[in-house]
Scaffold this motif. Structure first.
Motif, PDB file in Angstrom:
ATOM      1  N   THR A  33       0.847  -1.185   0.000  1.00 52.45           N
ATOM      2  CA  THR A  33       0.000   0.000   0.000  1.00 52.45           C
ATOM      3  C   THR A  33       0.886   1.238   0.000  1.00 52.45           C
ATOM      4  O   THR A  33       1.997   1.228   0.549  1.00 52.45           O
ATOM      5  CB  THR A  33      -0.916   0.043   1.228  1.00 52.45           C
ATOM      6  OG1 THR A  33      -0.115  -0.007   2.411  1.00 52.45           O
ATOM      7  CG2 THR A  33      -1.903  -1.111   1.217  1.00 52.45           C
ATOM      8  N   ILE A  34       0.387   2.304  -0.611  1.00 53.43           N
ATOM      9  CA  ILE A  34       1.145   3.554  -0.656  1.00 53.43           C
ATOM     10  C   ILE A  34       0.428   4.613   0.171  1.00 53.43           C
ATOM     11  O   ILE A  34      -0.811   4.668   0.196  1.00 53.43           O
ATOM     12  CB  ILE A  34       1.350   4.028  -2.106  1.00 53.43           C
ATOM     13  CG1 ILE A  34       2.451   5.105  -2.153  1.00 53.43           C
ATOM     14  CG2 ILE A  34       0.059   4.510  -2.735  1.00 53.43           C
ATOM     15  CD1 ILE A  34       3.037   5.320  -3.531  1.00 53.43           C
ATOM     16  N   ALA A  35       1.209   5.422   0.874  1.00 53.55           N
ATOM     17  CA  ALA A  35       0.687   6.557   1.622  1.00 53.55           C
ATOM     18  C   ALA A  35       1.335   7.815   1.079  1.00 53.55           C
ATOM     19  O   ALA A  35       2.560   7.869   0.917  1.00 53.55           O
ATOM     20  CB  ALA A  35       0.987   6.396   3.114  1.00 53.55           C
ATOM     21  N   THR A  43      12.007  -2.780 -10.023  1.00 57.90           N
ATOM     22  CA  THR A  43      12.287  -1.527 -10.719  1.00 57.90           C
ATOM     23  C   THR A  43      11.017  -0.688 -10.717  1.00 57.90           C
ATOM     24  O   THR A  43       9.900  -1.224 -10.672  1.00 57.90           O
ATOM     25  CB  THR A  43      12.752  -1.775 -12.161  1.00 57.90           C
ATOM     26  OG1 THR A  43      11.799  -2.624 -12.824  1.00 57.90           O
ATOM     27  CG2 THR A  43      14.117  -2.431 -12.187  1.00 57.90           C
ATOM     28  N   TYR A  44      11.209   0.622 -10.778  1.00 57.67           N
ATOM     29  CA  TYR A  44      10.084   1.556 -10.661  1.00 57.67           C
ATOM     30  C   TYR A  44      10.183   2.611 -11.749  1.00 57.67           C
ATOM     31  O   TYR A  44      11.252   3.166 -11.996  1.00 57.67           O
ATOM     32  CB  TYR A  44      10.099   2.243  -9.291  1.00 57.67           C
ATOM     33  CG  TYR A  44       9.961   1.268  -8.147  1.00 57.67           C
ATOM     34  CD1 TYR A  44       8.706   0.986  -7.609  1.00 57.67           C
ATOM     35  CD2 TYR A  44      11.071   0.614  -7.637  1.00 57.67           C
ATOM     36  CE1 TYR A  44       8.570   0.072  -6.575  1.00 57.67           C
ATOM     37  CE2 TYR A  44      10.939  -0.297  -6.603  1.00 57.67           C
ATOM     38  CZ  TYR A  44       9.695  -0.566  -6.079  1.00 57.67           C
ATOM     39  OH  TYR A  44       9.561  -1.477  -5.068  1.00 57.67           O
ATOM     40  N   TYR A  80       1.784   8.866 -11.096  1.00 59.71           N
ATOM     41  CA  TYR A  80       1.685   7.504 -10.605  1.00 59.71           C
ATOM     42  C   TYR A  80       3.029   6.800 -10.769  1.00 59.71           C
ATOM     43  O   TYR A  80       3.929   7.270 -11.476  1.00 59.71           O
ATOM     44  CB  TYR A  80       0.576   6.727 -11.317  1.00 59.71           C
ATOM     45  CG  TYR A  80       0.814   6.468 -12.779  1.00 59.71           C
ATOM     46  CD1 TYR A  80       1.371   5.269 -13.226  1.00 59.71           C
ATOM     47  CD2 TYR A  80       0.462   7.420 -13.733  1.00 59.71           C
ATOM     48  CE1 TYR A  80       1.580   5.031 -14.565  1.00 59.71           C
ATOM     49  CE2 TYR A  80       0.668   7.188 -15.080  1.00 59.71           C
ATOM     50  CZ  TYR A  80       1.226   5.995 -15.496  1.00 59.71           C
ATOM     51  OH  TYR A  80       1.440   5.761 -16.833  1.00 59.71           O
ATOM     52  N   MET A  81       3.167   5.675 -10.086  1.00 57.99           N
ATOM     53  CA  MET A  81       4.385   4.876 -10.139  1.00 57.99           C
ATOM     54  C   MET A  81       4.024   3.448 -10.505  1.00 57.99           C
ATOM     55  O   MET A  81       3.113   2.853  -9.923  1.00 57.99           O
ATOM     56  CB  MET A  81       5.102   4.906  -8.777  1.00 57.99           C
ATOM     57  CG  MET A  81       6.362   4.049  -8.716  1.00 57.99           C
ATOM     58  SD  MET A  81       7.214   4.250  -7.122  1.00 57.99           S
ATOM     59  CE  MET A  81       6.042   3.479  -5.984  1.00 57.99           C
ATOM     60  N   ALA A  82       4.750   2.887 -11.474  1.00 60.46           N
ATOM     61  CA  ALA A  82       4.578   1.486 -11.860  1.00 60.46           C
ATOM     62  C   ALA A  82       5.722   0.664 -11.271  1.00 60.46           C
ATOM     63  O   ALA A  82       6.884   1.075 -11.324  1.00 60.46           O
ATOM     64  CB  ALA A  82       4.556   1.349 -13.380  1.00 60.46           C
ATOM     65  N   ARG A  83       5.378  -0.481 -10.727  1.00 54.16           N
ATOM     66  CA  ARG A  83       6.357  -1.363 -10.072  1.00 54.16           C
ATOM     67  C   ARG A  83       6.489  -2.658 -10.858  1.00 54.16           C
ATOM     68  O   ARG A  83       5.491  -3.307 -11.177  1.00 54.16           O
ATOM     69  CB  ARG A  83       5.901  -1.664  -8.638  1.00 54.16           C
ATOM     70  CG  ARG A  83       6.757  -2.643  -7.872  1.00 54.16           C
ATOM     71  CD  ARG A  83       6.084  -2.956  -6.537  1.00 54.16           C
ATOM     72  NE  ARG A  83       6.865  -3.865  -5.702  1.00 54.16           N
ATOM     73  CZ  ARG A  83       6.442  -4.365  -4.547  1.00 54.16           C
ATOM     74  NH1 ARG A  83       5.232  -4.052  -4.090  1.00 54.16           N
ATOM     75  NH2 ARG A  83       7.208  -5.184  -3.847  1.00 54.16           N
ATOM     76  N   LYS A 126       3.787  -5.393 -11.307  1.00 56.16           N
ATOM     77  CA  LYS A 126       3.235  -5.860 -10.035  1.00 56.16           C
ATOM     78  C   LYS A 126       2.229  -4.894  -9.443  1.00 56.16           C
ATOM     79  O   LYS A 126       1.538  -5.231  -8.476  1.00 56.16           O
ATOM     80  CB  LYS A 126       4.370  -6.086  -9.029  1.00 56.16           C
ATOM     81  CG  LYS A 126       5.436  -7.066  -9.495  1.00 56.16           C
ATOM     82  CD  LYS A 126       4.850  -8.413  -9.853  1.00 56.16           C
ATOM     83  CE  LYS A 126       4.320  -9.159  -8.647  1.00 56.16           C
ATOM     84  NZ  LYS A 126       3.844 -10.526  -9.022  1.00 56.16           N
ATOM     85  N   GLY A 127       2.139  -3.695 -10.005  1.00 56.63           N
ATOM     86  CA  GLY A 127       1.147  -2.755  -9.499  1.00 56.63           C
ATOM     87  C   GLY A 127       1.448  -1.344  -9.931  1.00 56.63           C
ATOM     88  O   GLY A 127       2.567  -1.013 -10.335  1.00 56.63           O
TER      89      GLY A 127
END
Length: 365
Positions: free
Chosen positions: A63-65, A315-316, A335-338, A346-347
């Motif tokens: 989860t991201i905060a 990697t991001y 946004y960030m892709a993982r 992965k998300g």
């Protein structure tokens, strides 16, 4: 408020049943580094009066905060937040237009001190840690040394105009001097400045292309990124990309790129040159020197940052969202892709406005 793990070194000692004074010495398990999560530097938008913020993706909870610095301290990071670093039990945040470096408890995110830079040696940009000291480039032309014990600047050295990234490599500090405000002068002062951290003196300046904006090292290899120049009339970006530094000499440009990140075996890169017909995503094998495709990029709308967690293998890619015009919206949340070690998505996670960089919450266990 989000709970954060304290960053403390942990050592374990085994003593098996039946131990006696005559037994062999008890084995000591050395601490190893593990990845707990990734922080995202959101620079904000100075023209839009949007301050910088800090986001955190917790690996275990997935989860991201967002706004975690504000949540912990009741104040904003500041204007044009540009870089972050976890080093020892502290975190350092370089905020360019506010002209400060925040020193934060890495476990609780509580602010311990704000270091205000002076008017001349000012505008902190990028950070690195080495030999119990923290180093920050100052865009007015300097590299500053910060003592974590006193949380104060203890030395500075002039490195050249508009320095960007700094890394520690082979017992020295390497600074990417961009001379980025001197396009009319063909970026004549661009170089990689080599600094002796013991004396805080420049020992060499390596010629390595124009408008140098980033450095990447895994401890064994060192690379520098040139943003090149812009073609007269078309403004197309040309003569840009990644060079390797060996024996304090720069190679020719290996391949075009605008973003890069590294782990033990691979340099990941994105080529999003201004005026290019498409965006490419590649990786460079450090052993063989071969390049290959990385991800398709179908998940990315407008890449703005790239990070590689050498411990987790993730990697991001940070991206802007697109506005109604179809171009990057610099005043909206990004946004960030993982991606995992097999390059599988992965998300994706919503981050703040103007996300430009990631740094990692790696701890000893």
């Amino acid at each position: 408020m989000k709970k954060f793990l304290l960053m403390a070194a942990v050592a374990g000692v085994f003593c098996f049943t039946g131990c006696s004074d005559n037994d062999e010495p008890e084995p000591i398990i050395d601490p190893v580094m593990t990845s707990e999560g990734v922080f995202v530097v959101n620079s904000g938008n100075l023209g839009g009066n949007i301050v910088g913020s800090l986001s955190y993706l917790d690996y275990s909870a997935n989860t991201i905060a967002n706004n975690v610095f504000y949540d912990a301290n009741g104040q904003y990071v500041g204007d044009t937040f540009n870089d972050g670093l976890v080093y020892g039990d502290k975190m350092y945040l370089a905020v360019t237009e506010s002209n400060v470096v925040h020193v934060v408890n890495a476990g609780t995110l509580r602010l311990e001190k704000t270091i205000q830079m002076d008017a001349t040696e000012s505008r902190p940009r990028r950070l690195a840690g080495y030999d119990n000291k923290v180093y920050v480039t100052l865009f007015t032309g300097y590299l500053a040394q910060i003592d974590p014990a006193t949380m104060s600047v203890t030395a500075t050295v002039e490195v050249g105009p508009n320095p960007e990234a700094v890394v520690a490599y082979n017992g020295k500090l390497y600074v990417a001097v961009s001379d980025g405000y001197n396009s009319a002068g063909d970026y004549a002062n661009a170089c990689v400045a080599v600094v002796d951290p013991k004396t805080m003196t420049v020992t060499k300046k390596i010629q390595a292309g124009k408008n140098l904006t980033d450095l990447a090292t895994n401890g064994e290899s060192l690379f520098v990124l040139s943003s090149g120049e812009y073609e007269a009339g078309t403004y197309k970006q040309i003569n840009y990309g990644v060079m390797e530094i060996k024996n304090d000499q720069a190679s020719e440009i290996l391949f075009p790129a605008t973003l890069m990140g590294i782990n033990a075996t691979t340099l990941y890169y994105i080529d999003n040159g201004y005026g290019a017909s498409s965006i490419s995503y590649g990786k460079y094998d450090l052993k063989s020197g071969a390049t290959s495709s990385w991800i398709s990029g179908s998940d990315i709308k407008s890449p703005a940052g790239l990070g590689v967690d050498a411990l987790s293998g993730n990697t991001y890619v940070i991206s802007y969202n697109l506005g109604e015009s179809g171009y990057a919206d610099y005043r909206a949340a990004g946004y960030m892709a993982r991606y995992d070690e097999n390059d599988a998505l992965k998300g994706t996670y919503t981050v703040g406005v103007g996300a430009v960089r990631v740094f990692f919450n790696n701890v000893e266990r």
